[in-house]
Design an enzyme around this catalytic site. Structure first.
Site: not given
Length: 286
Positions: A50, A82, A84, A204-206
């Site tokens: 995204y 997320c 974003t 960012c959740t990653h």
């Protein structure tokens, strides 16, 4: 509005939504905080990532796919896991759904309180670091801090591929090539970490999923701040106080976990293996 479907369990149900596997960092916090709640993890992997898409494209896509996921899940609450997406679509989706929607935003406020040097790194996607929403958070909660921004799509891809690899029980050690690439990609932060930057916001959740690797790149950073625990606390409050639901175990079989995707993951055995730590090897295509 979303469709309703009768669930097979009376326990509260949460739909956790992201474009890829990043939202699993939020899911881990939810499982720890709310061990008796049903969770469905929904990834729009067909449109991953995204962070490089236009705002209008994201608004239209997320509005559509989130309704599709909810038609299947019939959750009591949705977590847009997320950063974003949350900085763009929360207002729109809250108008379009009747259930509570919890978003994930950069943890600027707690980072500003934690930092001793008042120099903070903000690590996010390129879109998030430049968005007005982020500017407003910094102005409101970190006006007395120096905030060093770094937007990285490469790190998102690195986190995603790490979890999809066959050896995703990895020790967190970065190979030499990835180490060199990430040093260049994150140079503005790695250089600041050698000076007076003591705190990094993982916006960012990653990124919490590869925190061990980031710590290798920036060993002098003292505080790594993400939104997982804050989101779990907010979800607990909304389920109990806003919706009046009971969080105690009411099934002999325990909570139900499942995963939903917008694109087949049959060719990603590493991802299925990773998900099986909490979910099962079964998944559904929406």
């Amino acid at each position: 509005m979303e469709n309703a479907r009768k669930r097979s369990s009376n326990a509260p149900s949460i739909l956790v939504f992201d474009s890829g596997v990043g939202g699993l960092s939020i899911t881990q916090a939810l499982i720890k905080k709310l061990p008796n709640v049903n969770i469905q993890y929904a990834a729009d992997n067909l449109h991953f990532p995204y962070g490089v898409k236009t705002e209008q494209a994201l608004v239209d896509r997320i509005d559509h796919i989130l309704h599709r996921f909810q038609e299947h899940a019939c959750a009591d609450l949705i977590v847009v896991a997320c950063n974003t997406a949350s900085t763009i679509v929360l207002e729109r989706v809250r108008e379009r759904f009747s259930l509570p929607i919890v978003g994930v935003v950069p943890a600027i406020k707690p980072a500003a309180k934690l930092s001793e040097t008042k120099t903070i790194g903000l690590l996010a996607t390129p879109g998030t670091v430049t968005r007005q929403y982020t500017d407003d958070l910094i102005a409101q909660f970190a006006s007395g801090c120096t905030v060093i921004r770094c937007g990285s799509s490469q790190l998102v891809e690195f986190a995603e591929s790490s979890l999809m690899s066959a050896d995703n029980n990895q020790t967190g050690v970065i190979n030499q090539e990835n180490h060199r690439q990430l040093l260049v990609e994150l140079s503005v932060l790695t250089e600041a970490s050698e000076k007076d930057m003591d705190t990094v916001v993982l916006a960012c959740t990653h990124f919490p999923l590869v925190k061990a690797q980031l710590q290798q790149l920036m060993p002098k950073v003292k505080y790594w701040v993400d939104s997982g625990d804050a989101i779990a606390n907010r979800v607990e409050y909304l389920l109990t106080h806003h919706l009046g639901l009971t969080l105690e175990q009411n099934s002999a079989h325990g909570p139900q976990y499942s995963s939903l995707f917008s694109k087949s993951v049959d060719d990603n055995p590493g991802l299925i293996h990773y998900l099986s730590q909490w979910f099962s090897n079964e998944w559904h295509l929406v």
